[in-house]
Design a protein around this motif. Structure first.
Motif, PDB file in Angstrom:
ATOM      1  N   ILE A  70      11.981  73.601  -0.864  1.00  0.00           N
ATOM      2  CA  ILE A  70      10.622  74.065  -1.161  1.00  0.00           C
ATOM      3  C   ILE A  70      10.395  75.434  -0.537  1.00  0.00           C
ATOM      4  O   ILE A  70      11.139  75.852   0.356  1.00  0.00           O
ATOM      5  CB  ILE A  70       9.564  73.075  -0.624  1.00  0.00           C
ATOM      6  CG1 ILE A  70       9.772  72.851   0.881  1.00  0.00           C
ATOM      7  CG2 ILE A  70       9.586  71.775  -1.395  1.00  0.00           C
ATOM      8  CD1 ILE A  70       8.686  72.008   1.530  1.00  0.00           C
ATOM      9  N   ASP A  71       9.358  76.115  -1.036  1.00  0.00           N
ATOM     10  CA  ASP A  71       8.975  77.411  -0.482  1.00  0.00           C
ATOM     11  C   ASP A  71       7.681  77.339   0.307  1.00  0.00           C
ATOM     12  O   ASP A  71       7.389  78.237   1.108  1.00  0.00           O
ATOM     13  CB  ASP A  71       8.815  78.444  -1.611  1.00  0.00           C
ATOM     14  CG  ASP A  71      10.103  78.616  -2.410  1.00  0.00           C
ATOM     15  OD1 ASP A  71      11.155  78.818  -1.777  1.00  0.00           O
ATOM     16  OD2 ASP A  71      10.050  78.516  -3.654  1.00  0.00           O
ATOM     17  N   ALA A  72       6.873  76.304   0.065  1.00  0.00           N
ATOM     18  CA  ALA A  72       5.606  76.173   0.775  1.00  0.00           C
ATOM     19  C   ALA A  72       5.105  74.738   0.734  1.00  0.00           C
ATOM     20  O   ALA A  72       5.466  73.961  -0.147  1.00  0.00           O
ATOM     21  CB  ALA A  72       4.551  77.111   0.178  1.00  0.00           C
ATOM     22  N   VAL A  73       4.265  74.402   1.734  1.00  0.00           N
ATOM     23  CA  VAL A  73       3.585  73.106   1.798  1.00  0.00           C
ATOM     24  C   VAL A  73       2.109  73.364   1.510  1.00  0.00           C
ATOM     25  O   VAL A  73       1.501  74.265   2.107  1.00  0.00           O
ATOM     26  CB  VAL A  73       3.739  72.458   3.179  1.00  0.00           C
ATOM     27  CG1 VAL A  73       2.978  71.128   3.233  1.00  0.00           C
ATOM     28  CG2 VAL A  73       5.204  72.260   3.517  1.00  0.00           C
ATOM     29  N   VAL A  74       1.519  72.586   0.591  1.00  0.00           N
ATOM     30  CA  VAL A  74       0.118  72.772   0.221  1.00  0.00           C
ATOM     31  C   VAL A  74      -0.664  71.516   0.594  1.00  0.00           C
ATOM     32  O   VAL A  74      -0.270  70.401   0.235  1.00  0.00           O
ATOM     33  CB  VAL A  74      -0.036  73.058  -1.288  1.00  0.00           C
ATOM     34  CG1 VAL A  74      -1.504  73.289  -1.635  1.00  0.00           C
ATOM     35  CG2 VAL A  74       0.798  74.263  -1.696  1.00  0.00           C
ATOM     36  N   VAL A  75      -1.769  71.696   1.349  1.00  0.00           N
ATOM     37  CA  VAL A  75      -2.632  70.577   1.721  1.00  0.00           C
ATOM     38  C   VAL A  75      -4.051  70.879   1.263  1.00  0.00           C
ATOM     39  O   VAL A  75      -4.419  72.033   1.022  1.00  0.00           O
ATOM     40  CB  VAL A  75      -2.620  70.324   3.243  1.00  0.00           C
ATOM     41  CG1 VAL A  75      -1.220  69.996   3.723  1.00  0.00           C
ATOM     42  CG2 VAL A  75      -3.171  71.524   4.001  1.00  0.00           C
ATOM     43  N   TYR A  76      -4.871  69.833   1.142  1.00  0.00           N
ATOM     44  CA  TYR A  76      -6.253  70.007   0.713  1.00  0.00           C
ATOM     45  C   TYR A  76      -7.086  70.647   1.827  1.00  0.00           C
ATOM     46  O   TYR A  76      -7.890  71.539   1.593  1.00  0.00           O
ATOM     47  CB  TYR A  76      -6.850  68.649   0.328  1.00  0.00           C
ATOM     48  CG  TYR A  76      -8.332  68.687   0.054  1.00  0.00           C
ATOM     49  CD1 TYR A  76      -8.841  69.360  -1.055  1.00  0.00           C
ATOM     50  CD2 TYR A  76      -9.228  68.050   0.914  1.00  0.00           C
ATOM     51  CE1 TYR A  76     -10.196  69.399  -1.296  1.00  0.00           C
ATOM     52  CE2 TYR A  76     -10.585  68.083   0.666  1.00  0.00           C
ATOM     53  CZ  TYR A  76     -11.074  68.765  -0.438  1.00  0.00           C
ATOM     54  OH  TYR A  76     -12.416  68.810  -0.677  1.00  0.00           O
ATOM     55  N   LYS A  77      -6.859  70.177   3.066  1.00  0.00           N
ATOM     56  CA  LYS A  77      -7.621  70.681   4.194  1.00  0.00           C
ATOM     57  C   LYS A  77      -6.744  70.603   5.431  1.00  0.00           C
ATOM     58  O   LYS A  77      -5.847  69.763   5.526  1.00  0.00           O
ATOM     59  CB  LYS A  77      -8.899  69.840   4.389  1.00  0.00           C
ATOM     60  CG  LYS A  77      -9.954  70.479   5.268  1.00  0.00           C
ATOM     61  CD  LYS A  77     -11.220  69.597   5.305  1.00  0.00           C
ATOM     62  CE  LYS A  77     -12.274  70.253   6.187  1.00  0.00           C
ATOM     63  NZ  LYS A  77     -13.500  69.411   6.274  1.00  0.00           N
ATOM     64  N   LEU A  78      -6.997  71.477   6.394  1.00  0.00           N
ATOM     65  CA  LEU A  78      -6.159  71.557   7.581  1.00  0.00           C
ATOM     66  C   LEU A  78      -6.066  70.230   8.312  1.00  0.00           C
ATOM     67  O   LEU A  78      -4.989  69.838   8.772  1.00  0.00           O
ATOM     68  CB  LEU A  78      -6.703  72.638   8.532  1.00  0.00           C
ATOM     69  CG  LEU A  78      -5.877  72.909   9.792  1.00  0.00           C
ATOM     70  CD1 LEU A  78      -4.487  73.372   9.438  1.00  0.00           C
ATOM     71  CD2 LEU A  78      -6.571  73.937  10.670  1.00  0.00           C
ATOM     72  N   ASP A  79      -7.175  69.480   8.421  1.00  0.00           N
ATOM     73  CA  ASP A  79      -7.130  68.237   9.168  1.00  0.00           C
ATOM     74  C   ASP A  79      -6.360  67.133   8.451  1.00  0.00           C
ATOM     75  O   ASP A  79      -6.109  66.078   9.010  1.00  0.00           O
ATOM     76  CB  ASP A  79      -8.538  67.746   9.541  1.00  0.00           C
ATOM     77  CG  ASP A  79      -9.390  67.403   8.322  1.00  0.00           C
ATOM     78  OD1 ASP A  79      -8.865  67.425   7.188  1.00  0.00           O
ATOM     79  OD2 ASP A  79     -10.590  67.122   8.500  1.00  0.00           O
TER      80      ASP A  79
END
Length: 491
Positions: A70-79
């Motif tokens: 992968i090139d990046a991790v995507v999350v909805y919100k930091l917490d």
């Protein structure tokens, strides 16, 4: 850009639509579609708190990063990723060391830019600050309850119901413990008497440890204490060098001892603790020895006596079973350290002889090793199939082909299958007919090692050493080794 979507929801948050798996998934899929990101995988930690990083799918994300998938991790919100600034920086450092970025949709942070890295660090600091404020408010609330004579929380100790009412029978046992102690008995002797009379606690047997803890507990004297002092009377320090105040008040609960009785036996405990032997023995086998009679750990202890020849103090080193130490519920005899050393040396010598004999059957050994390799390869293929199915279920959920309940059911089934295969792999790979050459070198080098070196090499090479004997009373000829064997497993 290839990305993995990481979604987390705790048990408490599952009913909250804003944090539900489906809500996070839809938001992230739309975000990736707009930005032209290729979704490689969707990793979901369902029912996990963010208090630490020991989450199975988060670890899977880190593995994808390490494998450059992968090139990046995507999350909805930091917490959703973490709530701890320490964990945040460690995770980001891990990702960045593998050339993987981190994107939080809600806060619009992107670690591929300097501003994004700075803002995440600042946000993490404030999140940590907020947690510390909450902890401080909780502590102040608990202190106020103590000042009002109320218990600040937690379970009531043995002797009381869950609502703080005295249990007569258990209170009598606690009075009995104090009476035996004031009569001159040791913690271990008290535990042994309770065991012999069939008197037990709610969660198990009386031991020397919980006898001491019972006597030290001010709650039985009607005192509620919040905070603690060190043995030298000083207050312990926190990470910020803060002093922890100790609050003691008379509680509203019914006491078992008087305050004067409590002070009396505490004074005796302190006087006894000031005695004893100050010389420090080094126990070579601590941490690996097990009792062959009850399975409990065996711990080192030392004794001293005066030499009849020159009057010098001699230090004797022994190992005894924890069950015997705590309440004499096991009658495994104590082993001298020299005896354990002798048994290990003999065991390794026997292995060397057996290995010489084994070489005569090398063809058979090779065939067994070949079969083992085939079995390992087969299990690894099955494991890959399970991982592939997990990926398919996640994609099916992402495309709305299955609902959230179906996803959880399927994932639970696959995780059970995954664990079963991993257990088989561990069992197969753990069986080996080969013994490391270092084991034989241990015998040759042992007598030239100092105590620290012996302790270290034992800890590195041995996982468990079980001492087995049918003897109970081994008093007899000086320095004689009583009949015993060992069962050894290596790391």
């Amino acid at each position: 850009m290839r990305v993995v979507l990481y979604i987390r929801v705790s048990t408490e948050e599952q009913a909250n639509e804003g944090y539900s798996i489906r809500a996070q998934k839809n938001q992230l899929i739309d975000y990736c579609r707009v930005n032209g990101y290729e979704i490689v995988k969707i990793c979901i930690d369902d029912g996990y708190s963010a208090k630490n990083t020991k989450r199975p799918r988060l670890q899977e994300v880190l593995t994808l990063a390490q494998n450059k998938e992968i090139d990046a991790v995507v999350v909805y919100k930091l917490d959703r990723f973490t709530r701890s600034v320490k964990d945040l920086y460690e995770l980001l450092e891990d990702l960045q060391s593998n050339g993987v970025g981190f994107i939080s949709r809600q806060e619009k942070f992107d670690t591929t830019t300097a501003m994004g890295r700075a803002m995440i660090g600042i946000l993490g600091v404030f999140a940590q600050f907020e947690r510390e404020l909450i902890a401080e408010r909780v502590r102040l609330g608990m202190e106020q309850k103590v000042k009002e004579g109320k218990r600040p929380g937690g379970k009531y100790p043995f002797g009381y119901t869950s609502t703080g009412l005295l249990i007569g029978e258990e209170a009598n046992y606690i009075k009995m413990v104090r009476s035996l102690y004031m009569s001159g008995m040791s913690y271990q002797a008290i535990a042994a008497q309770m065991f012999n009379e069939g008197i037990v606690r709610r969660n198990g047997e009386w031991t020397a440890t919980n006898v001491a803890l019972t006597l030290e507990n001010p709650f039985y004297a009607g005192i509620i204490r919040f905070g603690s002092k060190m043995a030298n009377g000083k207050y312990p320090q926190r990470k910020r060098e803060e002093r922890v105040d100790v609050i003691e008040v008379i509680g509203s609960h019914e006491a078992i001892w008087t305050v004067e009785e409590f002070k009396e036996h505490i004074l005796r405990m302190r006087r006894r603790s000031n005695g004893g032997n100050s010389r420090k023995a080094i126990y070579w086998f601590n941490g690996v020895l097990r009792c062959g009679r009850c399975g409990a750990s065996m711990y080192g202890r030392s004794t001293t006596k005066r030499s009849r020849v020159d009057g010098k103090e001699l230090l004797g080193t022994f190992y005894w079973c924890a069950k015997r130490k705590e309440n004499k519920s096991c009658n495994q005899p104590m082993f001298r350290q020299k005896h354990v050393e002798h048994l290990i040396k003999e065991h390794i010598k026997n292995i060397r002889v057996e290995m010489d004999q084994v070489k005569e059957y090398q063809t058979e050994i090779d065939e067994r090793e070949s079969e083992k390799k085939k079995e390992v390869a087969k299990l690894k293929r099955e494991l890959e199939k399970v991982k592939s199915r997990i990926k398919k279920w996640q994609y099916a959920f992402a495309e709305d082909l299955i609902d959230e309940n179906d996803l959880r059911l399927r994932m639970d089934e696959e995780h059970i299958a995954e664990q079963g295969i991993n257990n088989k792999l561990e069992l197969v790979t753990g069986v080996s007919v080969q013994t490391p050459d270092q084991l034989f070198q241990l015998i040759d080098l042992w007598d030239d090692m100092n105590d620290i070196e012996k302790q270290q090499v034992i800890g590195v090479m041995f996982d468990r050493i079980v001492l087995i004997t049918e003897e109970e009373n081994v008093k007899g000829v000086k320095n004689a080794y009583f009949p015993a064997t060992v069962k050894v497993s290596f790391r």
